[in-house]
Design a protein around this motif. Structure first.
Motif, PDB file in Angstrom:
ATOM      1  N   UNK A  93      -7.661  -4.072  -6.170  1.00  0.00           N
ATOM      2  CA  UNK A  93      -8.176  -3.087  -5.952  1.00  0.00           C
ATOM      3  C   UNK A  93      -7.575  -1.499  -4.906  1.00  0.00           C
ATOM      4  N   UNK A  94      -8.574  -1.931  -4.149  1.00  0.00           N
ATOM      5  CA  UNK A  94      -8.761  -1.422  -2.833  1.00  0.00           C
ATOM      6  C   UNK A  94      -7.544  -1.751  -1.492  1.00  0.00           C
ATOM      7  N   UNK A  95      -7.219  -3.496  -1.904  1.00  0.00           N
ATOM      8  CA  UNK A  95      -6.534  -3.728  -0.764  1.00  0.00           C
ATOM      9  C   UNK A  95      -5.019  -3.433  -1.244  1.00  0.00           C
ATOM     10  N   UNK A  96      -4.559  -3.487  -2.195  1.00  0.00           N
ATOM     11  CA  UNK A  96      -3.525  -2.847  -3.100  1.00  0.00           C
ATOM     12  C   UNK A  96      -3.390  -1.453  -2.233  1.00  0.00           C
ATOM     13  N   UNK A  97      -4.852  -0.709  -2.649  1.00  0.00           N
ATOM     14  CA  UNK A  97      -4.179   0.657  -2.275  1.00  0.00           C
ATOM     15  C   UNK A  97      -4.307   0.151  -1.165  1.00  0.00           C
ATOM     16  N   UNK A  98      -4.391  -0.106   0.434  1.00  0.00           N
ATOM     17  CA  UNK A  98      -4.362  -0.046   1.404  1.00  0.00           C
ATOM     18  C   UNK A  98      -2.751  -0.675   1.675  1.00  0.00           C
ATOM     19  N   UNK A  99      -2.389  -1.458   1.253  1.00  0.00           N
ATOM     20  CA  UNK A  99      -1.208  -1.864   0.667  1.00  0.00           C
ATOM     21  C   UNK A  99       0.105  -0.915   1.159  1.00  0.00           C
ATOM     22  N   UNK A 100      -0.149  -0.827  -0.615  1.00  0.00           N
ATOM     23  CA  UNK A 100       0.693   0.924  -0.853  1.00  0.00           C
ATOM     24  C   UNK A 100       0.868   1.977   1.163  1.00  0.00           C
ATOM     25  N   UNK A 101      -0.640   2.317   1.586  1.00  0.00           N
ATOM     26  CA  UNK A 101      -0.422   3.363   1.965  1.00  0.00           C
ATOM     27  C   UNK A 101       0.483   2.508   3.434  1.00  0.00           C
ATOM     28  N   UNK A 102      -0.039   1.825   3.925  1.00  0.00           N
ATOM     29  CA  UNK A 102       0.611   1.199   5.573  1.00  0.00           C
ATOM     30  C   UNK A 102       1.483   1.090   4.663  1.00  0.00           C
ATOM     31  N   UNK A 103       2.515   1.124   4.092  1.00  0.00           N
ATOM     32  CA  UNK A 103       3.736   1.265   3.835  1.00  0.00           C
ATOM     33  C   UNK A 103       4.472   1.997   3.262  1.00  0.00           C
ATOM     34  N   UNK A 104       3.961   3.318   2.449  1.00  0.00           N
ATOM     35  CA  UNK A 104       4.477   4.293   1.777  1.00  0.00           C
ATOM     36  C   UNK A 104       3.361   5.535   2.357  1.00  0.00           C
ATOM     37  N   UNK A 105       3.511   7.161   2.183  1.00  0.00           N
ATOM     38  CA  UNK A 105       3.227   7.908   1.895  1.00  0.00           C
ATOM     39  C   UNK A 105       3.182   8.663   0.824  1.00  0.00           C
ATOM     40  N   UNK A 106       1.914   7.608   0.269  1.00  0.00           N
ATOM     41  CA  UNK A 106       1.740   7.843  -1.031  1.00  0.00           C
ATOM     42  C   UNK A 106      -0.279   8.802  -1.223  1.00  0.00           C
ATOM     43  N   UNK A 107      -0.290   9.502  -2.847  1.00  0.00           N
ATOM     44  CA  UNK A 107      -1.248   9.949  -2.980  1.00  0.00           C
ATOM     45  C   UNK A 107      -2.326   9.336  -3.576  1.00  0.00           C
ATOM     46  N   UNK A 108      -3.001   8.525  -4.347  1.00  0.00           N
ATOM     47  CA  UNK A 108      -3.538   8.261  -5.461  1.00  0.00           C
ATOM     48  C   UNK A 108      -3.928   9.305  -6.313  1.00  0.00           C
ATOM     49  N   UNK A 109      -3.926   9.204  -7.665  1.00  0.00           N
ATOM     50  CA  UNK A 109      -4.448   9.896  -8.584  1.00  0.00           C
ATOM     51  C   UNK A 109      -5.217   9.960  -9.747  1.00  0.00           C
ATOM     52  N   UNK A 110      -5.833   9.372  -9.191  1.00  0.00           N
ATOM     53  CA  UNK A 110      -7.163   8.186  -9.890  1.00  0.00           C
ATOM     54  C   UNK A 110      -6.685   7.155 -11.325  1.00  0.00           C
ATOM     55  N   UNK A 111      -7.685   7.635 -11.868  1.00  0.00           N
ATOM     56  CA  UNK A 111      -8.066   7.071 -12.986  1.00  0.00           C
ATOM     57  C   UNK A 111      -6.799   7.314 -14.088  1.00  0.00           C
ATOM     58  N   UNK A 112      -5.818   6.246 -14.718  1.00  0.00           N
ATOM     59  CA  UNK A 112      -4.895   6.670 -15.887  1.00  0.00           C
ATOM     60  C   UNK A 112      -4.871   7.857 -16.734  1.00  0.00           C
ATOM     61  N   UNK A 113      -4.716   9.210 -17.035  1.00  0.00           N
ATOM     62  CA  UNK A 113      -5.179   9.894 -18.433  1.00  0.00           C
ATOM     63  C   UNK A 113      -4.996  10.457 -18.818  1.00  0.00           C
ATOM     64  N   UNK A 114      -3.080  10.336 -18.044  1.00  0.00           N
ATOM     65  CA  UNK A 114      -2.108  10.637 -18.555  1.00  0.00           C
ATOM     66  C   UNK A 114      -0.587  10.529 -18.430  1.00  0.00           C
ATOM     67  N   UNK A 115       0.197   9.683 -19.124  1.00  0.00           N
ATOM     68  CA  UNK A 115       1.707   9.209 -18.388  1.00  0.00           C
ATOM     69  C   UNK A 115       2.442   9.605 -19.277  1.00  0.00           C
ATOM     70  N   UNK A 116       4.032  10.034 -19.580  1.00  0.00           N
ATOM     71  CA  UNK A 116       5.032  10.880 -19.817  1.00  0.00           C
ATOM     72  C   UNK A 116       4.840  10.894 -21.225  1.00  0.00           C
ATOM     73  N   UNK A 117       3.579  11.591 -21.512  1.00  0.00           N
ATOM     74  CA  UNK A 117       3.315  12.169 -23.199  1.00  0.00           C
ATOM     75  C   UNK A 117       2.187  11.582 -23.041  1.00  0.00           C
ATOM     76  N   UNK A 118       1.862  10.231 -23.161  1.00  0.00           N
ATOM     77  CA  UNK A 118       1.025   9.326 -23.524  1.00  0.00           C
ATOM     78  C   UNK A 118      -0.420   9.835 -22.876  1.00  0.00           C
ATOM     79  N   UNK A 119      -1.599   9.587 -23.310  1.00  0.00           N
ATOM     80  CA  UNK A 119      -3.032  10.032 -23.577  1.00  0.00           C
ATOM     81  C   UNK A 119      -3.629   8.578 -23.590  1.00  0.00           C
TER      82      UNK A 119
END
Length: 305
Positions: A93-119
């Motif tokens: 997971x940490x390797x994937x996060x670093x891969x994304x940060x090297x390519x894009x400006x993005x923020x980590x929202x943490x553990x998935x709790x709420x998405x598109x009306x789904x809890x």
């Protein structure tokens, strides 16, 4: 933001024109939210990066990617410019996060709790998916907060028809209620049949249809905390049950044959496409073993924990 592989120009915004160059327009270097090219370009950039990093694209769902290396597994889901991922190893997971940060400006929202009306609630018991907040907003939107409750989404024996002589109700209001329920049925399979049945009357809704739809809302008020529970420990043995019911619909005498598919204790629907594509092989059992039908298997909805 994804790069653009073609020339795209944008008009200057009203009241924000450049006073020195009022007749000029902007040439975009990256896609911006709201562009019709935004979804395609973002997905193309993300998918190319993942495939270059030895991720495998899903054959059925092209927005789903997976990677298995040294018995360490990670799965990635792309939704527009959102990324949902999970792994069997924190290092992966940490390797994937670093891969994304090297390519894009993005923020980590943490553990998935709420998405598109789904809890989403995660615990040692498993993963629980519900839409309690969405239901409460629906009840408030359609002024059903103080309504009485119902034990079931529809009567045991329904006698609903087109009711052409009934009193007409506002079509937009009726369709809005149906659309809201259709989105909710993905985590509340107990209202799927009744919602799809009442959706047939959207062209010419009457008071009898509206009262039937309101009964679903009353049932939801009684059962706001229900949802789908995916247990942490379960087998992945595929079982299917079918019930052939020809001319069973009371409205148009069409067939209402149905089937349920269970992967372990998890209910899966719409397996027909996978059978046609050859992803699943179907075998028929002898007649003396064909005792199971849709009545013998029931769906247990897990409460939130």
């Amino acid at each position: 933001m994804a790069q653009i592989d073609r020339d795209v120009y944008a008009q200057q915004l009203p009241r924000f024109e450049d006073p020195k160059l009022p007749d000029h327009c902007y040439k975009l270097q990256k896609v911006v939210s709201g562009m019709k090219q935004a979804l395609r370009e973002c997905y193309g950039t993300l998918s190319k990066l993942l495939e270059d990093s030895k991720f495998q694209r899903g054959s059925i769902n092209p927005t789903l990617f997976r990677k298995n290396h040294n018995n360490r597994f990670i799965i990635v889901k792309i939704y527009i410019d959102y990324i949902i991922f999970n792994s069997t190893s924190k290092d992966v997971s940490d390797e994937f996060i670093e891969l994304m940060k090297r390519k894009f400006r993005m923020s980590m929202m943490g553990e998935l709790n709420y998405f598109q009306g789904l809890q989403v609630r995660q615990s040692p018991k498993g993963i629980f998916i519900g839409q309690e907040k969405y239901i409460k907003n629906l009840l408030k939107r359609y002024s059903m907060e103080n309504a009485s409750t119902a034990k079931t989404p529809m009567p045991r024996s329904y006698k609903l028809d087109s009711d052409l002589d009934g009193k007409y109700v506002y079509q937009k209001h009726y369709r809005g209620m149906i659309r809201s329920l259709l989105y909710l049925k993905f985590s509340r399979l107990d209202i799927m049949f009744s919602t799809c049945l009442y959706a047939c009357f959207q062209a010419n809704p009457n008071e009898s249809h509206l009262m039937s739809v309101k009964r679903i809302f009353k049932y939801l008020k009684e059962t706001t905390s229900l949802g789908l529970l995916y247990p942490a420990k379960c087998n992945y043995y595929l079982q299917a049950f079918t019930d052939s019911n020809y001319r069973g619909c009371k409205l148009n005498k069409k067939s209402i044959s149905s089937s349920y598919q269970f992967l372990g204790r998890i209910l899966y629907l719409f397996i027909k496409d996978n059978i046609q594509k050859g992803h699943i092989e179907l075998h028929f059992v002898p007649t003396n073993e064909e005792n199971a039908n849709s009545k013998s298997c029931h769906l247990e909805f897990g409460d939130s924990f």
